[in-house]
Design a protein around this motif. Structure first.
Motif, PDB file in Angstrom:
ATOM      1  N   MET A  66      58.220  16.584  12.841  1.00  0.00           N
ATOM      2  CA  MET A  66      57.105  15.904  12.360  1.00  0.00           C
ATOM      3  C   MET A  66      57.393  15.727  10.850  1.00  0.00           C
ATOM      4  O   MET A  66      57.716  16.330  10.183  1.00  0.00           O
ATOM      5  N   SER A  67      56.900  14.305  10.601  1.00  0.00           N
ATOM      6  CA  SER A  67      57.253  14.047   9.094  1.00  0.00           C
ATOM      7  C   SER A  67      56.147  14.558   8.121  1.00  0.00           C
ATOM      8  O   SER A  67      55.271  14.982   8.435  1.00  0.00           O
ATOM      9  N   ARG A  68      56.515  14.606   7.133  1.00  0.00           N
ATOM     10  CA  ARG A  68      55.580  15.199   5.756  1.00  0.00           C
ATOM     11  C   ARG A  68      54.361  14.343   5.821  1.00  0.00           C
ATOM     12  O   ARG A  68      53.027  14.911   5.813  1.00  0.00           O
ATOM     13  N   ARG A  69      54.426  13.037   6.091  1.00  0.00           N
ATOM     14  CA  ARG A  69      53.110  12.020   6.050  1.00  0.00           C
ATOM     15  C   ARG A  69      52.296  12.726   7.446  1.00  0.00           C
ATOM     16  O   ARG A  69      51.098  12.668   7.169  1.00  0.00           O
ATOM     17  N   ASP A  70      52.784  12.920   8.507  1.00  0.00           N
ATOM     18  CA  ASP A  70      52.178  13.240   9.833  1.00  0.00           C
ATOM     19  C   ASP A  70      51.421  14.712   9.254  1.00  0.00           C
ATOM     20  O   ASP A  70      50.373  14.758   9.754  1.00  0.00           O
ATOM     21  N   GLU A  71      52.289  15.495   8.542  1.00  0.00           N
ATOM     22  CA  GLU A  71      51.341  16.751   8.375  1.00  0.00           C
ATOM     23  C   GLU A  71      50.362  16.597   7.390  1.00  0.00           C
ATOM     24  O   GLU A  71      49.227  17.125   7.694  1.00  0.00           O
ATOM     25  N   ILE A  72      50.597  15.781   6.238  1.00  0.00           N
ATOM     26  CA  ILE A  72      49.369  15.358   5.691  1.00  0.00           C
ATOM     27  C   ILE A  72      48.040  14.876   6.330  1.00  0.00           C
ATOM     28  O   ILE A  72      47.164  15.139   5.982  1.00  0.00           O
ATOM     29  N   ILE A  73      48.584  13.851   7.398  1.00  0.00           N
ATOM     30  CA  ILE A  73      47.055  13.406   8.295  1.00  0.00           C
ATOM     31  C   ILE A  73      46.935  14.592   8.921  1.00  0.00           C
ATOM     32  O   ILE A  73      45.285  14.568   8.958  1.00  0.00           O
ATOM     33  N   ASP A  74      47.432  15.376   9.486  1.00  0.00           N
ATOM     34  CA  ASP A  74      46.712  16.250  10.247  1.00  0.00           C
ATOM     35  C   ASP A  74      45.821  17.155   9.310  1.00  0.00           C
ATOM     36  O   ASP A  74      44.781  17.545   9.817  1.00  0.00           O
ATOM     37  N   VAL A  75      46.553  17.541   8.093  1.00  0.00           N
ATOM     38  CA  VAL A  75      45.728  18.464   7.183  1.00  0.00           C
ATOM     39  C   VAL A  75      44.376  17.722   6.997  1.00  0.00           C
ATOM     40  O   VAL A  75      43.229  18.155   6.898  1.00  0.00           O
ATOM     41  N   ALA A  76      44.367  16.533   6.638  1.00  0.00           N
ATOM     42  CA  ALA A  76      43.443  15.565   6.184  1.00  0.00           C
ATOM     43  C   ALA A  76      42.352  15.473   7.410  1.00  0.00           C
ATOM     44  O   ALA A  76      41.025  15.767   7.207  1.00  0.00           O
ATOM     45  N   LEU A  77      42.929  15.215   8.427  1.00  0.00           N
ATOM     46  CA  LEU A  77      41.909  14.935   9.701  1.00  0.00           C
ATOM     47  C   LEU A  77      41.212  16.546   9.966  1.00  0.00           C
ATOM     48  O   LEU A  77      40.086  16.290  10.210  1.00  0.00           O
ATOM     49  N   ARG A  78      41.957  17.584   9.690  1.00  0.00           N
ATOM     50  CA  ARG A  78      41.039  18.656  10.059  1.00  0.00           C
ATOM     51  C   ARG A  78      39.985  19.062   8.861  1.00  0.00           C
ATOM     52  O   ARG A  78      39.051  19.417   9.347  1.00  0.00           O
ATOM     53  N   LEU A  79      40.518  18.730   7.615  1.00  0.00           N
ATOM     54  CA  LEU A  79      39.369  18.747   6.762  1.00  0.00           C
ATOM     55  C   LEU A  79      38.393  17.923   6.788  1.00  0.00           C
ATOM     56  O   LEU A  79      37.208  18.374   6.641  1.00  0.00           O
ATOM     57  N   PHE A  80      38.851  16.681   7.358  1.00  0.00           N
ATOM     58  CA  PHE A  80      37.399  15.496   7.439  1.00  0.00           C
ATOM     59  C   PHE A  80      36.617  16.147   8.513  1.00  0.00           C
ATOM     60  O   PHE A  80      35.280  16.176   8.473  1.00  0.00           O
ATOM     61  N   ALA A  81      37.151  16.722   9.603  1.00  0.00           N
ATOM     62  CA  ALA A  81      36.381  17.286  10.746  1.00  0.00           C
ATOM     63  C   ALA A  81      35.563  18.509  10.107  1.00  0.00           C
ATOM     64  O   ALA A  81      34.590  18.778  10.776  1.00  0.00           O
ATOM     65  N   GLU A  82      36.017  19.244   9.437  1.00  0.00           N
ATOM     66  CA  GLU A  82      35.367  20.712   9.064  1.00  0.00           C
ATOM     67  C   GLU A  82      34.220  20.545   7.984  1.00  0.00           C
ATOM     68  O   GLU A  82      33.086  20.803   8.052  1.00  0.00           O
ATOM     69  N   ARG A  83      34.578  19.310   6.903  1.00  0.00           N
ATOM     70  CA  ARG A  83      33.810  19.248   5.852  1.00  0.00           C
ATOM     71  C   ARG A  83      33.019  18.009   5.862  1.00  0.00           C
ATOM     72  O   ARG A  83      32.083  17.726   5.072  1.00  0.00           O
ATOM     73  N   GLY A  84      33.435  16.873   6.565  1.00  0.00           N
ATOM     74  CA  GLY A  84      32.939  15.551   6.402  1.00  0.00           C
ATOM     75  C   GLY A  84      34.075  14.650   5.653  1.00  0.00           C
ATOM     76  O   GLY A  84      34.541  15.496   4.686  1.00  0.00           O
ATOM     77  N   TYR A  85      34.143  13.410   5.962  1.00  0.00           N
ATOM     78  CA  TYR A  85      34.951  12.421   5.294  1.00  0.00           C
ATOM     79  C   TYR A  85      34.407  12.396   3.775  1.00  0.00           C
ATOM     80  O   TYR A  85      35.685  12.731   2.919  1.00  0.00           O
ATOM     81  N   LYS A  86      33.253  12.175   3.387  1.00  0.00           N
ATOM     82  CA  LYS A  86      32.989  12.074   1.975  1.00  0.00           C
ATOM     83  C   LYS A  86      33.064  13.088   1.026  1.00  0.00           C
ATOM     84  O   LYS A  86      33.466  13.509  -0.033  1.00  0.00           O
ATOM     85  N   ALA A  87      32.942  14.368   1.736  1.00  0.00           N
ATOM     86  CA  ALA A  87      32.908  15.620   1.051  1.00  0.00           C
ATOM     87  C   ALA A  87      34.488  16.362   1.111  1.00  0.00           C
ATOM     88  O   ALA A  87      34.441  17.054   0.197  1.00  0.00           O
ATOM     89  N   THR A  88      35.363  15.673   1.456  1.00  0.00           N
ATOM     90  CA  THR A  88      36.703  16.066   1.429  1.00  0.00           C
ATOM     91  C   THR A  88      37.274  15.324   0.290  1.00  0.00           C
ATOM     92  O   THR A  88      37.265  14.037   0.575  1.00  0.00           O
ATOM     93  N   THR A  89      37.707  15.933  -1.007  1.00  0.00           N
ATOM     94  CA  THR A  89      38.665  15.199  -1.703  1.00  0.00           C
ATOM     95  C   THR A  89      39.878  15.171  -1.571  1.00  0.00           C
ATOM     96  O   THR A  89      40.670  15.910  -0.799  1.00  0.00           O
TER      97      THR A  89
END
Length: 191
Positions: free
Chosen positions: A1-24
């Protein structure tokens, strides 16, 4: 898995947990092991919205890749084919759990959800309706589109209920659910 894919996974998890706007971006950088606030994320992706779009695109790409795998329609026994199809849908939803959680949150996403639906979900409904019509043959009164909508919706609800509420509908375990789901679909098909 590329570093970019890892970042996408982390962002998606945070978006799902906190909401898109609430995630910085800073939160995404910290969770991805980058120096928070240093802008390291931008070496891999252009913006927060691009992270979201990349997550949707990755799911679409995985669905396209799955189309090149052996087809369920190639299975001779409809009973086995339907059971395999049900398990495959549940596996897709499980694999893309954070994406589904995010879409269910809805509201604050900077994308057109009707477009997401048309690109992400409708092709699956169309494919299943075509497959069911093929299995039903010339059976009078069989509405493949409606049966596909009911069949897939029940699978989605089962999976989403598990990860949203922590238990399946009616506390029915997956094997019992799939057995009843398969029997119901076979009855609709007259098999």
């Amino acid at each position: 898995m590329s570093r970019r894919d890892e970042i996408i996974d982390v962002a998606l998890r945070l978006f799902a947990e906190r909401g898109y706007k609430a995630t910085t971006i800073t939160q995404i950088e910290a969770a991805a092991g980058l120096s928070p606030g240093a802008g390291g994320l931008y070496r891999h992706i252009g913006s927060k919205r691009e992270l979201l779009v990349a997550a949707f695109d990755r799911v679409l790409d995985s669905r396209r890749a799955a189309q090149n795998m052996p087809r369920i329609t190639d299975l001779d026994d409809p009973r086995i084919a339907i059971s395999v199809a049900g398990r495959a849908v549940l596996a897709y939803v499980a694999a893309d759990r954070d994406l589904y959680r995010l879409v269910l949150r809805g509201g604050d996403l900077p994308v057109d959800l009707s477009d997401v639906y048309q690109r992400l979900f409708q092709p699956g409904f169309d494919e299943v309706a075509g497959w069911l019509a093929q299995l039903a043959g010339d059976r009078p009164g069989f509405d493949a589109t409606a049966v596909a909508a009911v069949a897939l919706s029940s699978l989605f609800y089962f999976a989403i209920s598990e990860f949203t509420y922590g238990c399946p509908p009616g506390h029915v375990e997956q094997e019992r659910f799939l057995a009843a789901w398969t029997a119901g679909l076979l009855a609709q098909l007259g098999v």
